[in-house]
Design a protein around this motif. Structure first.
Motif, short mmCIF file in Angstrom:
data_model
loop_
_atom_site.label_atom_id
_atom_site.label_comp_id
_atom_site.label_asym_id
_atom_site.label_seq_id
_atom_site.Cartn_x
_atom_site.Cartn_y
_atom_site.Cartn_z
N PHE B 25 0.84 -1.21 0.00
CA PHE B 25 0.00 0.00 0.00
C PHE B 25 0.87 1.25 0.00
CE2 PHE B 25 -2.56 -3.41 1.60
CZ PHE B 25 -3.68 -3.30 0.80
N GLY B 26 2.03 1.16 0.63
CA GLY B 26 2.96 2.28 0.62
C GLY B 26 3.43 2.59 -0.79
N VAL B 27 3.84 1.54 -1.52
CA VAL B 27 4.34 1.74 -2.89
C VAL B 27 3.21 2.30 -3.77
CG1 VAL B 27 5.18 0.54 -4.96
CG2 VAL B 27 6.15 0.01 -2.73
N LEU B 28 2.01 1.75 -3.60
CA LEU B 28 0.86 2.23 -4.40
C LEU B 28 0.59 3.71 -4.12
CD1 LEU B 28 -1.39 1.41 -6.36
CD2 LEU B 28 -2.77 0.74 -4.40
N GLY B 118 -0.55 -9.17 -10.77
CA GLY B 118 -1.75 -8.51 -10.26
C GLY B 118 -1.43 -7.14 -9.69
N TYR B 119 -0.33 -7.08 -8.97
CA TYR B 119 0.05 -5.81 -8.33
C TYR B 119 0.47 -4.77 -9.37
CZ TYR B 119 2.12 -2.65 -4.94
OH TYR B 119 2.41 -1.56 -4.18
N THR B 120 1.23 -5.22 -10.38
CA THR B 120 1.65 -4.28 -11.44
C THR B 120 0.43 -3.75 -12.19
OG1 THR B 120 3.70 -5.53 -11.66
CG2 THR B 120 3.18 -4.02 -13.44
N PHE B 121 -0.50 -4.66 -12.50
CA PHE B 121 -1.72 -4.22 -13.18
C PHE B 121 -2.47 -3.21 -12.31
CE2 PHE B 121 -2.24 -8.17 -16.10
CZ PHE B 121 -1.02 -7.87 -16.69
N LEU B 122 -2.48 -3.50 -11.01
CA LEU B 122 -3.16 -2.58 -10.09
C LEU B 122 -2.52 -1.19 -10.11
CD1 LEU B 122 -5.26 -2.24 -7.75
CD2 LEU B 122 -3.44 -2.90 -6.18
N LEU B 125 -3.45 0.40 -13.52
CA LEU B 125 -4.88 0.74 -13.60
C LEU B 125 -5.25 1.86 -12.63
CD1 LEU B 125 -6.46 -2.82 -14.02
CD2 LEU B 125 -5.98 -1.13 -15.78
N SER B 126 -4.56 1.89 -11.49
CA SER B 126 -4.91 2.93 -10.50
C SER B 126 -4.56 4.33 -11.00
CB SER B 126 -4.20 2.65 -9.18
OG SER B 126 -2.81 2.77 -9.35
N THR B 127 -3.66 4.42 -11.98
CA THR B 127 -3.30 5.75 -12.50
C THR B 127 -4.16 6.14 -13.71
OG1 THR B 127 -1.55 4.70 -13.77
CG2 THR B 127 -0.90 5.76 -11.72
N LEU B 128 -5.03 5.21 -14.12
CA LEU B 128 -5.86 5.52 -15.30
C LEU B 128 -6.70 6.78 -15.12
CD1 LEU B 128 -7.15 2.16 -16.83
CD2 LEU B 128 -5.39 3.71 -17.65
N PRO B 129 -7.30 7.00 -13.94
CA PRO B 129 -8.10 8.22 -13.79
C PRO B 129 -7.31 9.49 -14.11
CG PRO B 129 -8.51 6.75 -11.97
CD PRO B 129 -7.40 6.15 -12.75
N LEU B 130 -5.99 9.45 -13.89
CA LEU B 130 -5.17 10.63 -14.19
C LEU B 130 -5.14 10.92 -15.69
CD1 LEU B 130 -2.17 9.95 -11.80
CD2 LEU B 130 -3.79 11.84 -11.65
N LEU B 131 -5.28 9.83 -16.49
CA LEU B 131 -5.27 10.03 -17.94
C LEU B 131 -6.55 10.70 -18.43
CD1 LEU B 131 -3.64 6.77 -19.33
CD2 LEU B 131 -2.72 9.08 -19.45
N SER B 132 -7.57 10.72 -17.58
CA SER B 132 -8.82 11.37 -17.99
C SER B 132 -8.61 12.88 -18.18
CB SER B 132 -9.92 11.11 -16.96
OG SER B 132 -9.55 11.69 -15.74
N LEU B 133 -7.63 13.41 -17.45
CA LEU B 133 -7.38 14.85 -17.54
C LEU B 133 -6.95 15.26 -18.95
CD1 LEU B 133 -7.59 17.15 -15.49
CD2 LEU B 133 -5.16 16.88 -15.04
N PRO B 134 -5.89 14.65 -19.54
CA PRO B 134 -5.54 14.99 -20.92
C PRO B 134 -6.65 14.65 -21.91
CG PRO B 134 -4.11 13.24 -20.10
CD PRO B 134 -4.88 13.77 -18.93
N MET B 152 2.54 -0.54 -21.45
CA MET B 152 3.01 -0.64 -20.06
C MET B 152 2.69 -2.02 -19.45
SD MET B 152 2.53 3.02 -18.39
CE MET B 152 2.05 4.01 -19.73
N LEU B 153 1.49 -2.51 -19.75
CA LEU B 153 1.10 -3.84 -19.22
C LEU B 153 2.03 -4.92 -19.78
CD1 LEU B 153 -2.81 -3.68 -19.42
CD2 LEU B 153 -1.40 -3.55 -17.39
N ILE B 154 2.25 -4.85 -21.09
CA ILE B 154 3.12 -5.86 -21.73
C ILE B 154 4.55 -5.74 -21.19
CG2 ILE B 154 4.16 -6.51 -23.96
CD1 ILE B 154 1.34 -7.39 -23.82
N SER B 155 5.00 -4.50 -21.02
CA SER B 155 6.35 -4.29 -20.48
C SER B 155 6.45 -4.84 -19.06
CB SER B 155 6.70 -2.79 -20.45
OG SER B 155 6.57 -2.24 -21.72
N GLY B 156 5.40 -4.58 -18.27
CA GLY B 156 5.36 -5.10 -16.89
C GLY B 156 5.50 -6.62 -16.88
N ILE B 157 4.79 -7.28 -17.79
CA ILE B 157 4.85 -8.75 -17.84
C ILE B 157 6.29 -9.21 -18.13
CG2 ILE B 157 4.09 -10.80 -19.13
CD1 ILE B 157 1.39 -9.36 -19.56
#
Lengths: 332, 292
Positions: B25-28, B118-122, B125-134, B152-157
């Motif tokens: 949770f700290g890293v997130l 799962g954690y990387t996807f989280l 995905l958790s930063t997706l709302p920030l993309l709504s701004l642009p 990013m997902l593919i790179s994470g894998i």
């Protein structure tokens, strides 16, 4: 069928030979103690039997199955406890056992009951909700023993189960292993000390530099060591007084096979032109080959002193048992 | 079907371990604060310098900043999640216990992948709302944002797979972490730099010979597509030049332009192959008894 059969097993790490053409047979239900100093090859042998280390050459069979061809079946019948206390990575004692029960494909519905039963067996049920890393070394060892039992293996490989334990924990672990023996399990246990595992073993094998130096039933081992209990020692005696009288006293002892004055004292004595009564105060030394036990040595010292010889020192120079072993194929 | 039957015991254990720790949770939180904080700062700075008529320009700037931050953090976080997966078991002395159990090498690999993936996807995905701004400000298409998240997902894998692979043969955690980051840095930064240098030399050597130039261009594209940074950069440059995301062509001297697969498709294919390869090698390594 043998529980474990090892034929001409060799394991080399680069140039170092950890196991050298080792052959050994363990009968079902036997409790074999593998004794040897650090680097003797005990852990290597157990890791090979646990299918996690590849031998350089040789044939190994467990319950008639070849290790190289049937590792999964062998893992089903073997329980392996390494010497290190791994820790449970934030798991509680109960979770730890449940996790490994799952790793051994124990049906999901049975895992909780099995973990509870095993915790009771090793007397840790009251600590079931404690993190594994918070348990004492003795408790961790007991938990590891319980973990080894999750799939009810017929053969247990226990690497240094007593290392790092206090005397009380040793007694408890001893009792636990004896209980497992009474359940008919074949046990191979390693240690650097014979006295440590003697109470739990039916058979003993000595490993030294990867070779089997001696093995047999516990009684045979005891008899073997009784024969070598009083190996020849060299004792140095430094004294003041009449050397002839001292030599006579020493030679009268049935446990002394040889006695010899030591240079330079003997030479100094021979070269001395002083009157005999003045040489009495010169320091002399003799070495004796002594076969007796410590009580006999003490008796000899007393005789020398009663004879008027002023003993300055009475020191054992060589106290290492010189036991000659012949590598052999043994059945235990 | 219960969760215990669906996941291997190692998957469940690793998920418990990761999500129970305050570190997750700290890293997130830090991840979101850094990406969000930088995005807000950039937004504030842009608003001070730009007029409202240039809202799309602000949107584009924000998109680049957010995507760049996401990518950098994925490059740092994802490898760390698996770089010590096996080496820490080895250091703790539990690796032999696992391998002596009935768990198969693939179950160990899957188990060690589940939680980090799962954690990387989280995180992503958790930063997706920030993309709504642009997206609201304009200047970027939804497809651009989707491609960026996909890369990013593919790179994470792949980074997670590389970490796991390295940890199967490194004896210590420190060695595994250093080697994993070195490989990821080579992939993310080293290869684009190499491709840039090679392109400069290649342009001088191969220009004029259409076949050689095509072959060289294709090779450079494959190389460039091995890095998510250069892949996203080229995708954006191509989009702004041609207005197309799914078509990619390169001019060849004295010949018709050469049509290639879009860089993010090349990256997807190459990363999928590399991930499968590293995971296969990891399973093979775990399955083999040690030689020492």
């Amino acid at each position: 069928m043998y529980a474990i059969e090892i034929r001409n097993l060799t394991k080399r790490y680069g140039r170092k030979t950890a196991l050298d053409n080792l052959s050994l047979i363990v009968m079902p239900g036997a409790a074999l103690g593998l004794i040897g100093p650090i680097g003797a090859g005990k852990t290597t042998l157990l890791r090979i039997l646990a299918t996690v280390l590849k031998p350089t050459s040789g044939d190994l069979f467990i319950d008639g199955l070849t290790i190289s061809q049937h590792p999964q079946q062998i893992r089903q019948i073997v329980g392996y406890m390494p010497s290190t206390l791994g820790g449970g990575a934030d798991m509680t004692a109960q979770e730890y056992l449940t996790f490994y029960a799952a790793c051994y494909a124990v049906p999901e519905n049975d895992r909780a009951n099995l973990s509870a039963d095993l915790l009771q067996l090793v007397d840790l049920y009251h600590r079931r909700n404690d993190p594994v890393d918070k348990l004492s070394p003795g408790m961790k060892k007991r938990l590891e023993l319980a973990r080894t039992l999750v799939h009810d293996p017929a053969i247990m490989l226990l690497d240094e189960p007593f290392t790092g334990l206090d005397p009380r924990a040793r007694v408890e672990t001893n009792a636990l292993i004896n209980e497992l023996r009474s359940l008919g399990k074949t046990i191979v246990v390693t240690s650097a000390s014979l006295t440590e595992i003697e109470p739990i073993c039916s058979h003993i094998a000595f490993l030294n530099e990867g070779k089997l130096s001696f093995s047999g039933e516990l009684d045979e081992v005891r008899a073997h060591f009784a024969d070598h209990q009083h190996p020849q020692r060299v004792i140095s005696i430094r004294f003041l007084g009449d050397p002839d009288r001292a030599l006579t006293i020493v030679k009268e002892s049935p446990d002394v096979s040889a006695a010899q004055p030591v240079q330079p004292y003997a030479a100094a004595l021979a070269a001395s032109t002083l009157p005999a009564h003045t040489t009495l105060n010169l320091l002399k030394e003799m070495h004796i080959a002594f076969n007796g036990d410590y009580a006999a040595a003490s008796q000899l010292l007393r005789s020398l002193m009663h004879s008027g010889t002023q003993v300055v020192s009475f020191t054992e120079l060589n106290n290492t048992p010189n036991i000659q072993h012949t590598p052999q194929k043994v059945m235990v | 079907m219960s969760i215990n039957k669906r996941f291997s015991p190692i998957s469940l254990h690793e998920l418990h371990k990761l999500m129970r720790s305050p570190r997750a949770f700290g890293v997130l939180t830090v991840f979101l604060c850094v990406v969000g904080g930088v995005a807000l700062l950039m937004y504030a700075a842009a608003m001070l310098n730009e007029t409202r008529r240039n809202a799309s320009s602000i949107g584009q700037t924000l998109y680049f900043i957010i995507s760049g931050m996401q990518l950098i953090l994925v490059c740092f976080v994802a490898p760390a999640l698996t770089a010590t997966a096996i080496s820490s078991e080895r250091e703790r002395g539990t690796y032999d216990i696992l391998r002596a159990s009935l768990i198969t090498p693939w179950q160990i690999v899957r188990g060690k992948l589940t939680a980090p993936l799962g954690y990387t996807f989280l995180l992503i995905l958790s930063t997706l709302p920030l993309l709504s701004l642009p997206l609201i400000l304009g200047g970027i298409e939804i497809a651009e944002a989707v491609i960026s998240v996909w890369v990013m997902l593919i790179s994470g894998i792949l980074f997670i797979s590389i970490g796991l692979f390295v940890s199967t043969f490194c004896k210590t955690n420190l060695g595994a972490i250093i080697l994993t980051y070195a490989l990821v840095l080579i992939l993310v930064i080293g290869i684009p730099i190499f491709a840039l240098i090679a392109s400069s030399f290649g342009a001088a050597v191969f220009t004029g010979t259409a076949t050689l130039e095509r072959l060289f261009t294709w090779l450079m594209m494959v190389l460039t597509s091995l890095s998510p940074i250069s892949t996203l950069t080229i995708t954006e440059l191509n989009f702004y030049a041609s207005g197309k995301l799914w078509e990619f062509s390169v001019p060849i001297t004295g010949a018709s332009p050469m049509t290639l697969l879009p860089p993010f498709v090349l990256l997807t294919l190459s990363y999928a192959l590399l991930s499968l390869l590293t995971l296969g090698l990891s399973a093979r390594r775990i399955g083999q008894p040690d030689k020492s």
